[in-house]
Design a protein around this motif. Structure first.
Motif, PDB file in Angstrom:
ATOM      1  N   GLN A  62       0.914  -1.201  -0.121  1.00  0.00           N
ATOM      2  CA  GLN A  62      -0.024   0.075  -0.018  1.00  0.00           C
ATOM      3  C   GLN A  62       0.777   1.238   0.079  1.00  0.00           C
ATOM      4  O   GLN A  62       1.946   1.215   0.529  1.00  0.00           O
ATOM      5  N   SER A  70      -5.298   5.015   2.221  1.00  0.00           N
ATOM      6  CA  SER A  70      -4.179   3.965   1.744  1.00  0.00           C
ATOM      7  C   SER A  70      -4.955   3.469   0.259  1.00  0.00           C
ATOM      8  O   SER A  70      -5.887   3.021   0.297  1.00  0.00           O
ATOM      9  N   ILE A  71      -3.805   3.184  -0.543  1.00  0.00           N
ATOM     10  CA  ILE A  71      -4.102   2.840  -1.748  1.00  0.00           C
ATOM     11  C   ILE A  71      -3.486   1.487  -1.945  1.00  0.00           C
ATOM     12  O   ILE A  71      -2.254   1.478  -1.814  1.00  0.00           O
ATOM     13  N   ILE A  72      -4.097   0.196  -2.359  1.00  0.00           N
ATOM     14  CA  ILE A  72      -3.421  -0.853  -2.524  1.00  0.00           C
ATOM     15  C   ILE A  72      -2.797  -1.009  -3.948  1.00  0.00           C
ATOM     16  O   ILE A  72      -3.418  -0.550  -5.029  1.00  0.00           O
TER      17      ILE A  72
END
Lengths: 154, 389, 286
Positions: A62, A70-72
């Motif tokens: 992430q 949070s971006i995966i």
């Protein structure tokens, strides 16, 4: 403990086919680890001194962006390898790694391995080849996703 | 009733002055006669009633990008070759209503226009155009679907073919094995012969109907001299033909050379105007337009000729598949000379030369094919597969 | 390969005069922000199709579009289409509601080798709106589950919001006799599933490459990379089937729009064994 790790490592897709001598060296830097769901494995900016050979479970890579959270970036599962920042200076993690479910892995001490690779270039070359193949796959996957192929207004 | 043994069909001769009897015989049998006539400086196929409606004494000068109607000097009735627009327009109309949809509150009714039988006699069909009609038959009948409208329009057509007594500048039917003589698919085939003191037609019946019609026209059985004259005329025409296409393995030639540099070259000249597809007697592509009245309650689905040279032709959501001129020209030529074999078991080109004549920049398919053949690609598919890094 | 002769005759009769048959909409359901599913009631006699085939759907006054059939091939009393609103016609169809009438011509095209693949492992790979055309095959395989080896479904979409048939995916995933992996191109941190391109799922799934039939639908780029990956895993090209998409106007090979190499997608496709189109698959602007 160490005796039981060697066959596990030798069978893992990442190390399969490696010279037994090298497997033995690597085993010397290995330890068994376990992460519960939601447990942070490493954080962006931290010193990268290990990598993980995943035996079971799922790990999310992430990145945190203000406003979006949070971006995966990627997820890794059984049979895959987590982390190569230990190989490249300044040996610092670029992403967060979080266990999305109960994850069992073998942790390899990067510092220890770096020294062994310097001492034994055959081992170093073999490991680098395997890592470049992973880097290639991840890059391809990233490039395809960059195309945003499922977008309805491409 | 026992079927009659077919009698050998005699080839006859008809004198020029009796040609109009053929017209009246066709009209008497209920046919609308459609044949060549002069309009706005060109020959067109349209309703005619007698031979004086025809381009008597005219011929056409044709070359790449060039068409001119000129006086011939003799009184020939068929002294020209093909009209710019082929017979396609009668069998596969440029616009056609497919169905009509009517909305009334919560209900919709869809109806199709009734197919009116049309009894058409096509007079003056050249062998290349005859071949083109048989190509269209393969496209629209049992392929495996059948266009019932086409089938209905086609079924009542009476064909008077005309063997070519001269080749136009852009003809190449010999290469495509469709001419200059008609061998099948006609009811009557004529060969026009002009001698010093005699102007007559050698007429060969191709069907029973053809024979019946011929019987009602004053005729004589053709003698060996007349048959020879017709034959040698065809030989002369074949010799006159200035353009050639080598059709050896032509389907593979084009699929194996889809990355040939020549496509880029021709794309520099091609205006993608689509003229070639409009004049082509076998190009069948169409699009459908939805038209409504102001209330929106009445809607029609109109089929119109389309061209693979337009950008919209290959549009799928997001953009056009064939966005470059190169790919559109390649599509057309490859379809015509290659894919067609796979799709319909025949070439899509009949060698009529119309696409050469009517190309505003004088692109010549025979030249393009020659250029590709003369410099074949050795390794066609390596380029596009190695792009991974 | 294609529909039975009897069906084919009906198709010919129904489609040749270009007259759509009106079906009444019995249900409309919004799947995602741009995708919806409509259930249609066939006129008496029911509707018969093979997995992989498509219909031409006509909306009064707006136009006609090819849409693959995504319902159960054994349920003849209902015709189901999942539609993504991307063009004029499909956007207008988004406004349809229960009770409205929709014109239908079809079914057209070739089908998945669902029946022919009995005895093999089945690997189904879908990208984006590629899942609906594969769903009839999934239904068929699951209804005849004992005839097949392993059954794997791999599905990739843009984001978790774009996942179609969520409930069904959960049901399939819960089965012990089916492996289901879903991945998305991007997701927020609260997503517990996979992130990554659909090809990465291939190495994570279990099937016997020497006796696997793979069926794939998705954007062409995705299918290109998937075919490479499948071959890397050892699946024979003959056992890879892909469904192609082009601009179709008629469905019967008359309009010429859907030409793909030497074939017409409407009648030689949309489902092709990979070797049949291998030569044009990597060509640009074909």
């Amino acid at each position: 403990m160490m005796e039981s790790l060697e066959p596990l490592l030798a069978e893992h897709p990442f190390l399969k086919g490696l010279d037994p001598r090298h497997t033995q060296i690597i085993t010397g830097c290995a330890s068994n680890v376990r992460f519960d769901t939601g447990q942070i494995i490493f954080r962006e900016g931290e010193e990268a001194n290990q990598f993980y050979i995943i035996r079971q479970g799922k790990v999310a890579l992430q990145i945190y962006t203000p406003g979006r959270g949070s971006i995966i970036i990627d997820t890794l599962t059984e049979g895959e390898v987590l982390g190569w920042s230990w190989l490249i200076p300044p040996y610092q993690w670029r992403f967060d790694a979080v266990a999305s479910e109960l994850t069992r892995a073998i942790a390899l001490d990067g510092k220890c391995l770096r020294n062994k690779c310097e001492a034994d270039h055959d081992l170093g070359y073999e490991l680098l080849k395997r890592f470049s193949s992973i880097v290639d796959q991840r890059l391809e996957s990233t490039r395809i996703r960059l195309l945003d192929i499922y977008d309805s207004n491409p | 009733m026992k079927t009659k043994e077919p009698l050998p069909t005699p080839t006859v001769t008809i004198e020029r002055k009796n040609l109009d009897v053929l017209f009246s015989a066709l009209i008497k049998n209920g046919y609308n006669v459609i044949g060549p006539t002069v309009r706005e400086g060109a020959i067109v196929y349209d309703l005619i009633t007698a031979s004086n409606n025809m381009p008597v004494g005219y011929t056409q000068e044709q070359n790449a990008g060039k068409y001119k109607l000129v006086k011939h000097g003799d009184q020939s009735v068929f002294g020209f070759n093909t009209a710019p627009l082929s017979w396609k327009k009668f069998l596969h109309p440029p616009t056609l209503e497919l169905c009509h949809s009517h909305r009334d509150r919560n209900s919709v009714t869809i109806t199709t226009p009734k197919i009116e039988p049309q009894k058409h006699a096509f007079v003056g069909v050249r062998p290349c155009d005859l071949a083109a009609i048989s190509v269209l038959d393969k496209v629209f009948i049992a392929s495996p679907y059948t266009d019932v409208g086409y089938q209905a329009r086609r079924s009542d057509v009476f064909i008077v073919a005309v063997n070519c007594g001269q080749a136009a500048g852009t003809c190449f039917c010999v290469s495509m094995q469709t001419g200059p003589g008609a061998t099948k698919g006609f009811d009557i085939a004529l060969t026009e012969i002009i001698e010093k003191d005699r102007h007559y037609f050698v007429a060969e019946p191709g069907t029973d109907q053809g024979e019946t019609i011929l019987k009602s026209v004053p005729h004589k059985e053709a003698n060996i001299y007349e048959l020879k004259a017709a034959e040698s005329q065809l030989e002369n025409t074949a010799e006159q033909m200035g353009r050639k296409v080598d059709t050896t393995n032509i389907a593979e030639l084009l699929t194996n050379n889809s990355d040939h540099a020549r496509w880029q070259e021709v794309a520099k000249r091609c205006l993608t105007c689509g003229n070639c597809t409009m004049v082509c007697p076998t190009c069948f592509c169409s699009t459908i337009e939805d038209v409504t009245d102001l209330s929106g309650d009445n809607a029609s689905r109109i089929r119109k000729w389309d061209s693979c040279f337009t950008l919209g032709f290959s549009y799928i959501h997001g953009g056009s598949i064939r966005s470059s001129v190169m790919s559109r020209y390649r599509q057309w030529l490859t379809h015509k000379f290659s894919s067609w074999h796979h799709q319909f078991g025949t070439s899509g080109c009949v060698g009529c030369g119309r696409c050469i004549t009517w190309c505003p920049v004088a692109i010549d398919v025979t030249e393009e094919l020659k250029a590709i053949r003369s410099n074949e690609q050795t390794n066609p598919s390596t380029k596009s597969t190695k792009e991974k890094q | 390969m294609i529909a039975t002769l009897e069906q084919k005759k009906n198709i010919t009769a129904a489609s040749a005069d270009r007259k759509p048959v009106l079906f009444r909409i019995s249900r409309v359901q919004k799947d995602t922000h741009d995708t919806f599913t409509i259930d249609l009631e066939p006129p008496k006699g029911g509707f018969y199709f093979e997995p992989g085939q498509f219909n031409m759907l006509y909306l009064h006054g707006v136009g006609e579009v090819p849409i693959s059939i995504c319902g159960d091939p054994s349920a003849h009393d209902k015709l189901i289409h999942t539609i993504r609103a991307v063009g004029t016609v499909t956007k207008a169809m988004q406004k349809l509601k229960k009770g409205d009438l929709l014109g239908v011509r079809g079914p057209f095209g070739t089908n998945w080798p669902a029946e022919e693949s009995a005895g093999s492992d089945i690997l189904i790979i879908a990208g984006g709106i590629g899942l609906p055309p594969l769903r009839p095959s999934i239904y068929h395989v699951l209804a005849n589950r004992e005839k097949y080896g392993k059954v794997v479904l791999l599905y990739g979409t843009r984001t978790p919001k774009d996942i179609l048939y969520r409930k069904e995916l959960e049901q399939w995933r819960a089965r012990f006799d089916m492996e289901v992996h879903v991945t998305v191109d991007r997701a927020a941190g609260d997503w517990h599933g996979n992130v990554g391109v659909v090809t990465t799922l291939i190495s994570r799934s279990h099937f016997d490459p020497s006796s696997t039939v793979a069926m794939l639908v998705g954007p062409e780029v995705m299918m290109r990379f998937t075919v490479l990956e499948l071959q890397k895993r050892g699946i024979e090209p003959d056992n890879i089937y892909i469904s192609m998409e082009r601009n179709m106007k008629c469905g019967t090979g008359f309009c010429g729009h859907c030409q793909y190499g030497p074939t017409f997608i409407c009648k030689d496709g949309p489902v092709y064994p990979y070797p049949a189109i291998k030569d044009v698959f990597v060509k640009r602007e074909i």
